[in-house]
Design an enzyme around this catalytic site. Structure first.
Site, mmCIF file in Angstrom:
data_model
loop_
_atom_site.group_PDB
_atom_site.id
_atom_site.type_symbol
_atom_site.label_atom_id
_atom_site.label_comp_id
_atom_site.label_asym_id
_atom_site.label_seq_id
_atom_site.Cartn_x
_atom_site.Cartn_y
_atom_site.Cartn_z
ATOM 1 N N VAL A 52 0.826 -1.201 0.000
ATOM 2 C CA VAL A 52 0.000 0.000 0.000
ATOM 3 C C VAL A 52 0.865 1.258 0.000
ATOM 4 C CG1 VAL A 52 -1.681 1.311 1.367
ATOM 5 C CG2 VAL A 52 -1.977 -1.152 1.055
ATOM 6 N N ASP A 82 10.940 4.084 5.548
ATOM 7 C CA ASP A 82 10.952 2.679 5.968
ATOM 8 C C ASP A 82 12.185 2.469 6.838
ATOM 9 O OD1 ASP A 82 9.327 0.094 4.463
ATOM 10 O OD2 ASP A 82 10.964 -0.346 5.855
ATOM 11 N N GLU A 115 -7.572 2.308 1.987
ATOM 12 C CA GLU A 115 -7.162 2.048 0.607
ATOM 13 C C GLU A 115 -7.887 0.800 0.112
ATOM 14 O OE1 GLU A 115 -5.327 4.015 -1.400
ATOM 15 O OE2 GLU A 115 -6.211 2.484 -2.667
ATOM 16 N N PHE A 116 -8.391 0.863 -1.106
ATOM 17 C CA PHE A 116 -9.149 -0.283 -1.627
ATOM 18 C C PHE A 116 -8.441 -0.960 -2.791
ATOM 19 C CE2 PHE A 116 -12.181 2.769 0.224
ATOM 20 C CZ PHE A 116 -12.710 1.982 1.227
ATOM 21 N N GLY A 152 -14.273 -20.863 -6.852
ATOM 22 C CA GLY A 152 -12.911 -21.365 -7.073
ATOM 23 C C GLY A 152 -12.441 -22.202 -5.908
ATOM 24 N N CYS A 195 -4.929 -9.970 2.610
ATOM 25 C CA CYS A 195 -5.987 -9.095 3.139
ATOM 26 C C CYS A 195 -7.224 -9.834 3.614
ATOM 27 C CB CYS A 195 -6.367 -8.066 2.087
ATOM 28 S SG CYS A 195 -4.951 -7.108 1.547
ATOM 29 N N LYS A 233 -6.932 -12.251 6.715
ATOM 30 C CA LYS A 233 -6.560 -11.501 7.924
ATOM 31 C C LYS A 233 -7.677 -10.532 8.334
ATOM 32 C CE LYS A 233 -3.706 -7.810 7.007
ATOM 33 N NZ LYS A 233 -4.244 -6.550 7.415
ATOM 34 N N LYS A 291 -3.542 -15.087 -6.499
ATOM 35 C CA LYS A 291 -4.461 -14.754 -7.589
ATOM 36 C C LYS A 291 -3.617 -14.354 -8.787
ATOM 37 C CE LYS A 291 -5.069 -9.850 -6.800
ATOM 38 N NZ LYS A 291 -6.004 -8.753 -6.760
HETATM 39 C C1 UGA Z 1 -8.486 -7.127 -1.601
HETATM 40 C C2 UGA Z 1 -9.644 -6.188 -1.971
HETATM 41 O O1 UGA Z 1 -10.253 -6.612 -3.195
HETATM 42 C C3 UGA Z 1 -9.145 -4.743 -2.127
HETATM 43 O O2 UGA Z 1 -10.231 -3.874 -2.395
HETATM 44 C C4 UGA Z 1 -8.441 -4.329 -0.816
HETATM 45 O O3 UGA Z 1 -7.907 -3.021 -0.920
HETATM 46 C C5 UGA Z 1 -7.310 -5.305 -0.519
HETATM 47 O O4 UGA Z 1 -7.860 -6.646 -0.409
HETATM 48 C C6 UGA Z 1 -6.669 -4.882 0.779
HETATM 49 O O5 UGA Z 1 -7.371 -4.857 1.798
HETATM 50 O O6 UGA Z 1 -5.516 -4.431 0.770
HETATM 51 P P1 UGA Z 1 -6.518 -8.341 -2.955
HETATM 52 O O7 UGA Z 1 -6.230 -9.078 -1.685
HETATM 53 O O8 UGA Z 1 -5.387 -7.720 -3.693
HETATM 54 O O9 UGA Z 1 -7.584 -7.149 -2.682
HETATM 55 O O10 UGA Z 1 -7.190 -9.372 -3.947
HETATM 56 P P2 UGA Z 1 -8.647 -9.663 -4.545
HETATM 57 O O11 UGA Z 1 -8.655 -9.342 -5.979
HETATM 58 O O12 UGA Z 1 -9.698 -9.065 -3.718
HETATM 59 O O13 UGA Z 1 -8.687 -11.266 -4.395
HETATM 60 C C7 UGA Z 1 -8.628 -11.874 -3.097
HETATM 61 C C8 UGA Z 1 -8.796 -13.368 -3.228
HETATM 62 O O14 UGA Z 1 -10.125 -13.695 -3.612
HETATM 63 C C9 UGA Z 1 -7.896 -14.040 -4.286
HETATM 64 O O15 UGA Z 1 -7.398 -15.239 -3.764
HETATM 65 C C10 UGA Z 1 -8.823 -14.298 -5.459
HETATM 66 O O16 UGA Z 1 -8.425 -15.380 -6.245
HETATM 67 C C11 UGA Z 1 -10.130 -14.582 -4.726
HETATM 68 N N1 UGA Z 1 -11.346 -14.303 -5.527
HETATM 69 C C12 UGA Z 1 -11.619 -13.042 -5.933
HETATM 70 C C13 UGA Z 1 -12.213 -15.345 -5.814
HETATM 71 O O17 UGA Z 1 -11.986 -16.512 -5.420
HETATM 72 N N2 UGA Z 1 -13.360 -15.072 -6.523
HETATM 73 C C14 UGA Z 1 -13.657 -13.816 -6.956
HETATM 74 O O18 UGA Z 1 -14.725 -13.638 -7.589
HETATM 75 C C15 UGA Z 1 -12.769 -12.777 -6.660
#
Ligand code: UGA
Length: 468
Positions: A11, A30, A150-151, A272, A279, A282, A339
Site C-alpha cells: 500500500v 521505511d 485504501e481499496f 474457485g 488481506c 486476515k 491470484k
Molecule cells: C483485496 C480487496 O479486493 C481490495 O479492495 C483491498 O484493498 C485489498 O484486499 C486490501 O485490503 O488491501 P486483494 O487481496 O489484492 O484485494 O485481492 P482480490 O482481488 O480481492 O482477491 C482476493 C482473493 O479472492 C484471491 O485469492 C482471489 O483469487 C479470490 N477471488 C476473488 C475469488 O476466489 N473469486 C472472486 O470472484 C474474486
C-alpha cells in the site's frame, strides 16, 4: 503538498508513487535499509503493473526514500501511516507497528500535521493514535488524526489507486478534511485524467473519482466491512457451487442469473478454491475480533471462513476422486500466486494445495508467470519449477489450474493434450468451458459444474434415459 508515507509495503509504495504522479512531493519512510537501498537503486520489489513506470518517473525527483521518520514528519504536512497490521494468534490485528510509528511522529510535530491511517485497522485505532501522540506531549491544536482506507487490489494496484470507485476520507475536523480533499483534488476534479502522461484508464473507471467524507470511525469500519463483504460474496458463491455440483446445475449460469440483478452485481462471484492473499483472510478474522470486542458476535464471518477453508478441502477431494491415490502421481500445477497478476503467495490457496499434495506423496511440477521465486524462498525443493504451462503438463498424470492468470485461459489445448500422460485437467478457477475441453479430448473437472468427458457425455447425465 509535502507528504510522508510511512511503510513501503504494497500500500505504501503504490500510494507514494501515485501521490507523486498526482504532483505531490513524497518521502517514503521505511526502517528496512536493504529495501531503501534497492528502491533508491531503481529496483521494484513487487510485481505490479505501471509501478516500474511511476517509480522511474518520480524516483529522486518528487519521490524520495528515507529512514528518518521524525525528519520526514517535520518537512511534511500530511503523514500517511501504511505499516503492517499482521494478525496475532487470536486473529486480532497487531497494532504495535502503528503504535511505535505514532510515538515517533509525536516527536516530529513542528506545525499543523494531519496523520492519516492508510493501513487496515480496527475501528478504535484513530483514537489510540491520537492518545499516544497527546501523551507524548504534542499540542492538540497541532495535529489531527484521519482515516483514508485504501481499496487497491494487488495486480491492479496503480489503476485502482488512480481510478478508484470512491475515495473515502474519515475526518473529525473540517481542517483535516480540507487537507485530504486537496491531496486528491487532481482525481476528484478530473485534471489528472487530462494529463498526456496519465496512467491509461481501465474499464469501468468512474471519472472524476467520487469522494466520500465520513467520520474517522466510519471510515475505519468501511474498510473492514468492504473486505468482509467481498469475502462473504466469494464464500457465498462457493457454497452455491457445492450445491450446483450435487444437483448437476452449472454455477456459471447461476452466477449470470443472479449477477445481472443490479442489486447483487456480477463481480466477486467467481467460484474457485477459496480466497487468499494478505488481506481477506486476515481482515475477516480481525473484523470478527473487533466486533467481539465491541460486544457483537459476528457469526456470519465464522461461516465465511469455514466455507473458505472447506473449499480447499473439496478441491483436494476432487483431485483424489479424479486420480484415486495420490502417492507417486506426477501432477502439473499452473499457478502458485494467491491470484493472477501478482507474485504474492501470502495465504495462497494454491500453495496450501501444493503442500497438501506433496504431503500425500505426489510429485509436483509447477509453473507460475511471476511467483516462482517467492515460492522457492519459502518452500522446500520438492517442487520442480518450470518455465511454461506446457512444461508443467509434460508427462503429468493430470494438470491442476490453481491461479486465475490470464495466460492460463488461452492455452493451446492440442499441445497441452499431447504433453499430458493422461488428458485430465482439474481446474480450480473455472477458466475453460467444459464442453470445449471435452471436445478437445480432456476429462475436465471444475468448480460447480459437471465433470465433462471426452465422449461428450457429462458424468451423471442421462443417456438413453439411463444415468451414464
Ligand atoms: C483485496 C480487496 O479486493 C481490495 O479492495 C483491498 O484493498 C485489498 O484486499 C486490501 O485490503 O488491501 P486483494 O487481496 O489484492 O484485494 O485481492 P482480490 O482481488 O480481492 O482477491 C482476493 C482473493 O479472492 C484471491 O485469492 C482471489 O483469487 C479470490 N477471488 C476473488 C475469488 O476466489 N473469486 C472472486 O470472484 C474474486
Amino acid at each position: 503538498m509535502r507528504i510522508a508515507v510511512v511503510g513501503s509495503g504494497y500500500v505504501g509504495l503504490v500510494a507514494g508513487a501515485c501521490f507523486a504522479d498526482l504532483g505531490h512531493d513524497v518521502i517514503l519512510v521505511d526502517n528496512d535499509q536493504k529495501k531503501l537501498a534497492a528502491l533508491r537503486n531503481g529496483e521494484v520489489p513487487i510485481h505490479e503493473k505501471f509501478l516500474p513506470e511511476l517509480l522511474g518517473r518520480h524516483r529522486g525527483q518528487r519521490l524520495n526514500f528515507s529512514d528518518d521518520l521524525q525528519e520526514a514528519v517535520r518537512v511534511s504536512s500530511v503523514i500517511f501511516v501504511a505499516v503492517g497490521t499482521p494478525p496475532t494468534q487470536s486473529g486480532e490485528a497487531d497494532l504495535s507497528y502503528v503504535e511505535s510509528v505514532a510515538l515517533e511522529i509525536s516527536g516530529g510535530i513542528n506545525g499543523y500535521k494531519v496523520i492519516v491511517e492508510k493501513s487496515t485497522v480496527p475501528v478504535y485505532t484513530s483514537e489510540w493514535v491520537r492518545k499516544i501522540i497527546l501523551r507524548n506531549g504534542a499540542d492538540p491544536e497541532m495535529f489531527d488524526v484521519a482515516s483514508n482506507p485504501e481499496f487497491l487490489r494487488e495486480g491492479t494496484a496503480v489503476t485502482d489507486f488512480l481510478f478508484p470507485d470512491r475515495i473515502v476520507i474519515g475526518c473529525d475536523s473540517e481542517r483535516s478534511a480540507e487537507v485530504l480533499r486537496k491531496i486528491y483534488q487532481p482525481l476528484t476534479d478530473g485534471t489528472y485524467y487530462e494529463k498526456p502522461d496519465a496512467i491509461p484508464q481501465p474499464d469501468r473507471a468512474s471519472i472524476p473519482a467520487p469522494i466520500i467524507v465520513t467520520s474517522t470511525k466510519s471510515a475505519e469500519l468501511i474498510k473492514h466491512a468492504s473486505n468482509a463483504f467481498l469475502a462473504m460474496k466469494i464464500s457465498f458463491i462457493n457454497a452455491v457451487a457445492c450445491l450446483c455440483e450435487s444437483v448437476e446445475a452449472n454455477v456459471n449460469q447461476v452466477v449470470h442469473g443472479i449477477g445481472t440483478d443490479s442489486r447483487i452485481g456480477p463481480r466477486f462471484l467467481n467460484p474457485g478454491i477459496g480466497y487468499g492473499g494478505s488481506c481477506f483472510p486476515k481482515d475477516v478474522m480481525a473484523f470478527r475480533a473487533v466486533a467481539r470486542e465491541c460486544g457483537y458476535e459476528f457469526r456470519l464471518l465464522d461461516e465465511v471462513m469455514r466455507i473458505n477453508e472447506e473449499q480447499r478441502q473439496r478441491f483436494l477431494r476432487k483431485v483424489r476422486s479424479a486420480l484415486w491415490t495420490l502417492r507417486g502421481k506426477n501432477l502439473g500445477v499452473l499457478g502458485l500466486a494467491f491470484k493472477g497478476g501478482t507474485d504474492d503467495i501470502r495465504e495462497s490457496p494454491a500453495i496450501f494445495l501444493v503442500q497438501a499434495l506433496l504431503q500425500e506423496g505426489s510429485k509436483v511440477t509447477a509453473y507460475d508467470p511471476a511467483a516462482t521465486e517467492r515460492t522457492q524462498e519459502v518452500m522446500n525443493s520438492s517442487i520442480t519449477f518450470v518455465n511454461s504451462a506446457y512444461e508443467a503438463a509434460h508427462n503429468a498424470d493430470a494438470l491442476l489450474i490453481l491461479t486465475e492468470w490470464e495466460e492460463f485461459s488461452n492455452l493451446d489445448l492440442k499441445r497441452l493434450r499431447q504433453e499430458l500422460r493422461y488428458p485430465i485437467v482439474i481446474d480450480g478457477r473455472n477458466l475453460y468451458d467444459p464442453d470445449v475441453m471435452a471436445g478437445q479430448g480432456f476429462t475436465y473437472y471444475s468448480v460447480g459444474r459437471a465433470t465433462s468427458h471426452p465422449d461428450g457425455v457429462p458424468a451423471g447425465a442421462l443417456k438413453n434415459g439411463k444415468k451414464a
